[in-house]
Structure formats: C-alpha cells, structure tokens
Write an enzyme that holds these catalytic residues in place. Sequence first.
Site, short mmCIF file in Angstrom:
data_model
loop_
_atom_site.label_atom_id
_atom_site.label_comp_id
_atom_site.label_asym_id
_atom_site.label_seq_id
_atom_site.Cartn_x
_atom_site.Cartn_y
_atom_site.Cartn_z
N CYS A 180 0.87 -1.13 -0.06
CA CYS A 180 0.06 0.24 0.17
C CYS A 180 0.97 1.18 0.13
O CYS A 180 0.33 2.30 -0.72
CB CYS A 180 -0.86 -0.05 1.28
SG CYS A 180 -2.09 -1.22 1.38
N THR A 181 1.97 1.36 0.51
CA THR A 181 2.88 2.46 0.86
C THR A 181 3.53 2.78 -0.73
O THR A 181 3.39 3.84 -1.01
CB THR A 181 4.14 1.96 1.85
OG1 THR A 181 3.47 1.91 3.06
CG2 THR A 181 5.17 3.05 1.69
#
Length: 211
Positions: A45-46
Amino acid sequence: MSLQIGDTAPDFSATTTSGDINFHEWIGNGWAILFSHPADFTPICTTELGRTAQLKAEFDKRKTKVIFVSVNDLNSHEGWVKDINATQNTTVNFPVIADPERKVAELYGMIHPNASTTAPVRSVFFIGPDKKVKATITYPASTGRNYAEILRVLDSLQLTSEYSVGTPVDWEVGQDVVISTAIKDEDIAKNFPKGHRVVNPYLRYTPQPNI
C-alpha cells in the site's frame, strides 16, 4: 450486494486527511477514482499511494480526482502519510478517508469475507461525472495495482463516453479504435471524418477521434 457497472456510486460523508467531505460534492462535475487498501503502514500500500502521488499530473490531465479509503483512523493515516512521503520521495496530494468503523468499506463491498473478514481488498472504482460506476478492478491484498492499466482504462472510459467507439484488445492511446455496431455504414463518414477501414460488417476501425 456488490456494486455493478452502471450503479450510482453511494454517497457518504467522511473525515479525511484533507478535511471533512461529502463524496458526491467532492467529486463535483468531473471523474473520480476511489481506491481501497487493506491497512496503513503496509508495504504494498505504501508503494501504491506513493505512485498515485507521483502520477498527479496524469490524473489532473484527465480531470480526475483520486481518493483512498482505509479502515484505520485519521491519526494513523497522518502518521503513515509521513512514511509514504519519506520512503517514496513524493508528497501525498489526495485525501485518505478514515473509515475505522468500516462504513465506506461495507457500503462499497470492499471487504470480501472469504479473503478477510476485516481488511478490504484492493478495489478500484472508476466514477463518472454522473456519479455512476463506470468500471471496477479488484485485486487481492497481496497484489499491487498496475497504474499503467488504471490510466489506460480511464482513457478508454473517457473516450468511449464521448464517441460511439470501443477500444480493442491491448489498446493504448493513439491507436485505432472500433466503431460501434450501432453506427450504420452510411453514417460512418460523417461521424468519423478521419477515415475508417472495414474488416467485416461488425469489425470496423477508425483513428482515435479525440486526438
């Protein structure tokens, strides 16, 4: 029941990293993409939120707003955004919705119980100016999104919303498109002045009309 293409995207009010919003009002008269991700402070997600920020000019060019939702709270989001900016060499420039009670996630069917009863999958909802869902893409938590494909789908949706064409397999911007079968042969010339070629009665190509 999951949202389908052509359904009205559910409206909601929420707190985000950019302040409180009403979703339909936030969309305004343009296009929007709503992304979900499984959790804050997770590696895939980062990279995705960092890539979204890096592509701001591409989304702006397409007059498209982007927004993410997570089932974490606002304090978590704010801390995570600092990590994203530092590790991805960018600045997050879009809202991240705080959804700790999973209201938005459940409203949009982002939680798939056979995958996880608590964490949303990686959903992508393409929403038109009429607030209708135009396309969806769903990935499991373990697979990061392909942003080249997200932009390609957006380009296709915007093109086909304005012209009576479809985009063929593996189409990319600048390539020929397929004329809708609803257009009669005798009407092709006036609708597509760039010319056309006929493969058979139902497969007719024309240069992309909006470039």
